[in-house]
Scaffold this motif. Structure first.
Motif, mmCIF file in Angstrom:
data_model
loop_
_atom_site.group_PDB
_atom_site.id
_atom_site.type_symbol
_atom_site.label_atom_id
_atom_site.label_comp_id
_atom_site.label_asym_id
_atom_site.label_seq_id
_atom_site.Cartn_x
_atom_site.Cartn_y
_atom_site.Cartn_z
ATOM 1 N N THR A 1 36.675 -52.049 -14.158
ATOM 2 C CA THR A 1 37.409 -53.289 -14.388
ATOM 3 C C THR A 1 38.095 -53.681 -13.090
ATOM 4 N N PHE A 2 37.864 -54.916 -12.669
ATOM 5 C CA PHE A 2 38.395 -55.435 -11.428
ATOM 6 C C PHE A 2 39.700 -56.181 -11.673
ATOM 7 N N SER A 3 40.446 -56.459 -10.609
ATOM 8 C CA SER A 3 41.754 -57.106 -10.764
ATOM 9 C C SER A 3 41.641 -58.482 -11.416
ATOM 10 N N ASN A 4 40.492 -59.144 -11.307
ATOM 11 C CA ASN A 4 40.286 -60.445 -11.958
ATOM 12 C C ASN A 4 39.814 -60.303 -13.407
ATOM 13 N N ARG A 5 39.853 -59.087 -13.918
ATOM 14 C CA ARG A 5 39.483 -58.726 -15.288
ATOM 15 C C ARG A 5 37.971 -58.728 -15.563
ATOM 16 N N SER A 6 37.171 -59.008 -14.554
ATOM 17 C CA SER A 6 35.730 -58.896 -14.765
ATOM 18 C C SER A 6 35.362 -57.411 -14.827
ATOM 19 N N GLN A 7 34.208 -57.133 -15.393
ATOM 20 C CA GLN A 7 33.804 -55.746 -15.593
ATOM 21 C C GLN A 7 32.358 -55.515 -15.176
ATOM 22 N N ILE A 8 32.079 -54.280 -14.838
ATOM 23 C CA ILE A 8 30.715 -53.764 -14.704
ATOM 24 C C ILE A 8 30.642 -52.557 -15.622
ATOM 25 N N ILE A 9 29.618 -52.522 -16.450
ATOM 26 C CA ILE A 9 29.456 -51.423 -17.395
ATOM 27 C C ILE A 9 28.160 -50.691 -17.053
ATOM 28 N N ILE A 10 28.279 -49.391 -16.918
ATOM 29 C CA ILE A 10 27.134 -48.527 -16.610
ATOM 30 C C ILE A 10 27.002 -47.546 -17.767
ATOM 31 N N ASN A 11 25.832 -47.511 -18.378
ATOM 32 C CA ASN A 11 25.664 -46.572 -19.483
ATOM 33 C C ASN A 11 24.289 -45.941 -19.478
ATOM 34 N N LEU A 12 24.233 -44.771 -20.077
ATOM 35 C CA LEU A 12 23.001 -43.995 -20.139
ATOM 36 C C LEU A 12 22.182 -44.414 -21.351
ATOM 37 N N GLN A 13 20.896 -44.502 -21.148
ATOM 38 C CA GLN A 13 19.958 -44.774 -22.233
ATOM 39 C C GLN A 13 19.047 -43.556 -22.340
ATOM 40 N N LYS A 14 19.555 -42.546 -23.058
ATOM 41 C CA LYS A 14 18.874 -41.243 -23.127
ATOM 42 C C LYS A 14 17.440 -41.326 -23.636
ATOM 43 N N PRO A 15 17.152 -42.058 -24.718
ATOM 44 C CA PRO A 15 15.772 -42.060 -25.222
ATOM 45 C C PRO A 15 14.765 -42.611 -24.205
ATOM 46 N N LEU A 16 15.226 -43.514 -23.330
ATOM 47 C CA LEU A 16 14.338 -44.138 -22.347
ATOM 48 C C LEU A 16 14.396 -43.467 -20.979
#
Length: 109
Positions: free
Chosen positions: A44-59
């Motif tokens: 989460t950045f100071s301007n409230r924007s976000q980057i989300i990184i997540n695992l996709q185990k089945p793939l």
């Protein structure tokens, strides 16, 4: 790649992202917050924007959602590469994070 190999590589990626956030906060005024819940890290950045990184185990993939869009990465034997040709994960994360932070930020493995 086995599930165990994927999890080792993916876990190393998430830890590198977390370390990168800590380093950026120590070296700059970016004020980058990161929270991890299981296989997902939210930046989460100071301007409230976000980057989300997540695992996709089945793939056996890692997904990243940023203002620039959604991206899927697969291990190519040496690095995590975008499945649609947008490049290597850490280079792409650095570009997206820099854009959202409004200043140069650099992530690496």
């Amino acid at each position: 790649m086995t599930d165990s190999e994927y999890m080792d590589l993916a876990e190393a990626l998430l830890k590198a992202v977390e370390r990168g956030c800590d380093r950026i906060n120590d070296e700059s005024d970016a004020d980058l917050d990161n929270q991890r819940v299981g296989g997902m890290v939210t930046l989460t950045f100071s301007n409230r924007s976000q980057i989300i990184i997540n695992l996709q185990k089945p793939l056996h993939e890692v997904w990243m959602a940023a203002r620039a869009g959604g991206f899927h990465y697969r291990w190519d034997g040496a690095q995590w590469m975008d499945t649609k040709g947008h490049g290597e994960f850490f280079d792409h994360l650095s570009r997206c994070a820099s854009e959202q932070a409004g200043q140069p930020l650099s992530f690496s493995s």
